[in-house]
Design an enzyme around this catalytic site. Structure first.
Site, PDB file in Angstrom:
ATOM      1  N   ASP A 178       0.838  -1.214   0.000  1.00 19.92           N
ATOM      2  CA  ASP A 178       0.000   0.000   0.000  1.00 19.92           C
ATOM      3  C   ASP A 178       0.872   1.263   0.000  1.00 19.92           C
ATOM      4  O   ASP A 178       1.831   1.340   0.783  1.00 19.92           O
ATOM      5  CB  ASP A 178      -0.855   0.082   1.268  1.00 19.92           C
ATOM      6  CG  ASP A 178      -1.820  -1.075   1.448  1.00 19.92           C
ATOM      7  OD1 ASP A 178      -1.511  -2.194   1.007  1.00 19.92           O
ATOM      8  OD2 ASP A 178      -2.873  -0.853   2.067  1.00 19.92           O
ATOM      9  N   ASP A 198      -0.573  -2.735  -4.437  1.00 20.21           N
ATOM     10  CA  ASP A 198      -1.787  -2.743  -3.608  1.00 20.21           C
ATOM     11  C   ASP A 198      -2.412  -1.358  -3.716  1.00 20.21           C
ATOM     12  O   ASP A 198      -2.141  -0.634  -4.675  1.00 20.21           O
ATOM     13  CB  ASP A 198      -1.443  -3.161  -2.162  1.00 20.21           C
ATOM     14  CG  ASP A 198      -2.634  -3.823  -1.457  1.00 20.21           C
ATOM     15  OD1 ASP A 198      -3.729  -3.229  -1.465  1.00 20.21           O
ATOM     16  OD2 ASP A 198      -2.482  -4.927  -0.908  1.00 20.21           O
ATOM     17  N   ASP A 199      -3.237  -0.970  -2.730  1.00 18.63           N
ATOM     18  CA  ASP A 199      -3.895   0.337  -2.839  1.00 18.63           C
ATOM     19  C   ASP A 199      -2.878   1.469  -2.967  1.00 18.63           C
ATOM     20  O   ASP A 199      -1.876   1.492  -2.244  1.00 18.63           O
ATOM     21  CB  ASP A 199      -4.758   0.600  -1.598  1.00 18.63           C
ATOM     22  CG  ASP A 199      -5.928  -0.374  -1.494  1.00 18.63           C
ATOM     23  OD1 ASP A 199      -6.362  -0.903  -2.534  1.00 18.63           O
ATOM     24  OD2 ASP A 199      -6.400  -0.595  -0.360  1.00 18.63           O
ATOM     25  N   HIS A 220      -3.879  -1.326  -6.849  1.00 16.04           N
ATOM     26  CA  HIS A 220      -5.316  -1.578  -6.696  1.00 16.04           C
ATOM     27  C   HIS A 220      -6.148  -0.301  -6.695  1.00 16.04           C
ATOM     28  O   HIS A 220      -7.324  -0.334  -6.334  1.00 16.04           O
ATOM     29  CB  HIS A 220      -5.576  -2.372  -5.402  1.00 16.04           C
ATOM     30  CG  HIS A 220      -4.953  -3.734  -5.408  1.00 16.04           C
ATOM     31  ND1 HIS A 220      -4.978  -4.577  -4.324  1.00 16.04           N
ATOM     32  CD2 HIS A 220      -4.288  -4.407  -6.392  1.00 16.04           C
ATOM     33  CE1 HIS A 220      -4.352  -5.710  -4.627  1.00 16.04           C
ATOM     34  NE2 HIS A 220      -3.925  -5.628  -5.872  1.00 16.04           N
ATOM     35  N   ARG A 251     -12.523   3.235  -5.704  1.00 10.87           N
ATOM     36  CA  ARG A 251     -13.257   2.192  -4.983  1.00 10.87           C
ATOM     37  C   ARG A 251     -13.648   2.643  -3.579  1.00 10.87           C
ATOM     38  O   ARG A 251     -12.897   3.330  -2.903  1.00 10.87           O
ATOM     39  CB  ARG A 251     -12.367   0.947  -4.876  1.00 10.87           C
ATOM     40  CG  ARG A 251     -12.909  -0.130  -3.952  1.00 10.87           C
ATOM     41  CD  ARG A 251     -12.186  -1.437  -4.127  1.00 10.87           C
ATOM     42  NE  ARG A 251     -10.767  -1.356  -3.790  1.00 10.87           N
ATOM     43  CZ  ARG A 251     -10.016  -2.415  -3.525  1.00 10.87           C
ATOM     44  NH1 ARG A 251     -10.533  -3.636  -3.606  1.00 10.87           N
ATOM     45  NH2 ARG A 251      -8.745  -2.280  -3.231  1.00 10.87           N
ATOM     46  N   LYS A 253     -14.992   0.390  -0.295  1.00 13.97           N
ATOM     47  CA  LYS A 253     -15.382  -0.962   0.152  1.00 13.97           C
ATOM     48  C   LYS A 253     -15.636  -0.940   1.652  1.00 13.97           C
ATOM     49  O   LYS A 253     -14.857  -0.398   2.427  1.00 13.97           O
ATOM     50  CB  LYS A 253     -14.358  -2.026  -0.247  1.00 13.97           C
ATOM     51  CG  LYS A 253     -12.949  -1.803   0.211  1.00 13.97           C
ATOM     52  CD  LYS A 253     -12.075  -3.019  -0.120  1.00 13.97           C
ATOM     53  CE  LYS A 253     -10.605  -2.736   0.164  1.00 13.97           C
ATOM     54  NZ  LYS A 253      -9.715  -3.867   0.084  1.00 13.97           N
TER      55      LYS A 253
END
Ligand SMILES: *[C@@H]1O[C@H](CO)[C@@H](O)[C@H](O)[C@H]1NC(C)=O
Ligand SMILES: *[C@@H]1O[C@H](CO)[C@@H](O)[C@H](O)[C@H]1NC(C)=O
Length: 359
Positions: A178, A198-199, A220, A251, A253
């Site tokens: 991340d 990742d993010d 991501h 996104r 979530k």
């Protein structure tokens, strides 16, 4: 007694102003250098298993004069930690090398060997700028600033982690890398370049957060969440970012079992994404599933795409937009007039409050 007073006063002023310059060329120098309000860090190697930890005077100016390499060892980290108020940190374009390639095994913090993470623990207010992080073992920045902080012109280069290695079983060797993990208030991150697995940023809770003019490659995407029980996110602006070859562009979530939590007041403006592999935009309340059975414990409201156009192009096989709200957890009118998503296939949107958009 009277004659002593001016001397004591002068002494008091001298001690509180600390107008010295502290120079750090090894960990041995840190404790005395941080007593000064000007701190200069020369290039050196931080011994394995140690944190370069700067607990600074209020108003301290910190400048980097060379590259820092962190020795390798299986331990929890962090590799770097900085705390203080009204601090100005300038990396001068120098590099913090986490030697991630020594740790990477395709499993990140989910398994395999213990990897120091986060690599960078930021607990300052003020400014933090112009630093490159190369090859983090896992997560890069964790930010918990005590007051307004602007982070700018940062580079995260974990591009070498895109390749597999002898330990990663054919997968990308870098994992859970991340860029920024954020649970905080009054934070701006801008003009930064992030290449990871990742993010790019994960906003887990907090308010008054701006993420603008950054470039995110390989990971991501820009994420709010995963939102857990009790977490509140409000007042987030995501604008002018460029997202290339990520799983998702944008996104939100939330965990299906989370309660007493909310996400509100998120504005996306002028973001551009290309080569998106799974979803252009996804709002999903079923985490850890993807588009599974959503929960109702995280209230979502006021999610807009307004201002400058957000232009997202997804790869063939990817979905353009998916919204999976719980039966009663999403509310209000969401203005999506500045969203354009092309390529791939139509996703499923099951919230009727979205206006000015069709896919
Ligand atoms: C989002 O759009 C709605 C509907 O137009 C509006 O009422 C709301 O104020 C907007 N929110 C923000 C944060 O701009
Ligand atoms: C969205 O779809 C899921 C899965 O079918 C369903 O459980 C949920 O109630 C739906 N939400 C709305 C707002 O219709």
């Amino acid at each position: 007694m009277l004659a002593l007073t001016p001397i004591l006063l002068a002494l008091a002023i001298f001690v509180s102003a600390s107008p010295c310059t502290g120079t750090i060329s090894s960990l041995d120098d840190v404790s005395s250098a941080v007593k000064c309000t000007t701190v200069v860090i020369n290039g050196f190697t931080v011994p394995a298993g140690k944190t370069l930890q700067l607990d600074l005077q209020s108003g301290a100016q910190v400048t980097l004069n060379g590259d820092i390499t962190f020795g390798t060892k299986e331990w929890a980290g962090p590799l770097f930690q900085i705390s203080g108020t009204n601090v100005n940190f300038n990396g001068n374009g120098h590099t913090f090398n986490g030697q991630g390639e020594w740790y990477w095994d395709g499993q990140g913090s989910n398994g395999g060997t213990t990897k120091p993470h986060p690599m960078m623990k930021i607990k300052v207010s003020g400014t933090f700028t112009n630093l490159k992080v190369l090859n983090s073992p896992a997560h890069v920045y964790s930010v918990s600033n005590p007051a307004q902080l602007t982070m700018s012109k940062l580079t995260i280069d974990n591009s070498a982690g895109d390749q597999s290695n002898s330990k990663s079983g054919g997968k990308a060797a870098g994992h859970n890398t991340d860029g920024f993990d954020v649970s905080t208030t009054d934070l701006t991150i801008e003009d930064s370049v992030i290449h990871n697995q990742d993010d790019c940023i994960a906003i887990n809770k907090g308010k008054n957060i701006v993420f603008q003019r950054n470039t995110c490659t390989g990971g991501h995407g820009i994420s709010i969440g995963s939102i857990s029980t009790g977490a509140t996110v409000s007042g987030v602006t995501i604008s002018g970012n460029t997202i290339t070859n990520n799983d998702q562009a944008l996104r939100i979530k939330t965990k299906s079992d989370a309660t007493s939590a909310s996400v509100s007041g998120v504005t996306y403006s002028g973001n551009t994404a290309t080569g998106i592999r799974k979803f252009g935009v996804i709002i999903d309340q079923s985490y850890p599933s993807t588009l599974g059975t959503p929960g109702n414990g995280v209230k979502i409201s006021d999610i807009n795409f307004t201002g400058s156009k957000n232009t997202i192009s997804v790869a063939s096989g990817a979905s353009r937009v998916a919204v999976n709200c719980g039966s009663s957890s999403c509310s209000g009118t969401w203005d999506w007039s500045a969203l354009s998503v092309t390529g791939g296939k139509t996703g499923q949107i099951n919230y009727s409050g979205i206006k000015n958009f069709s896919q």
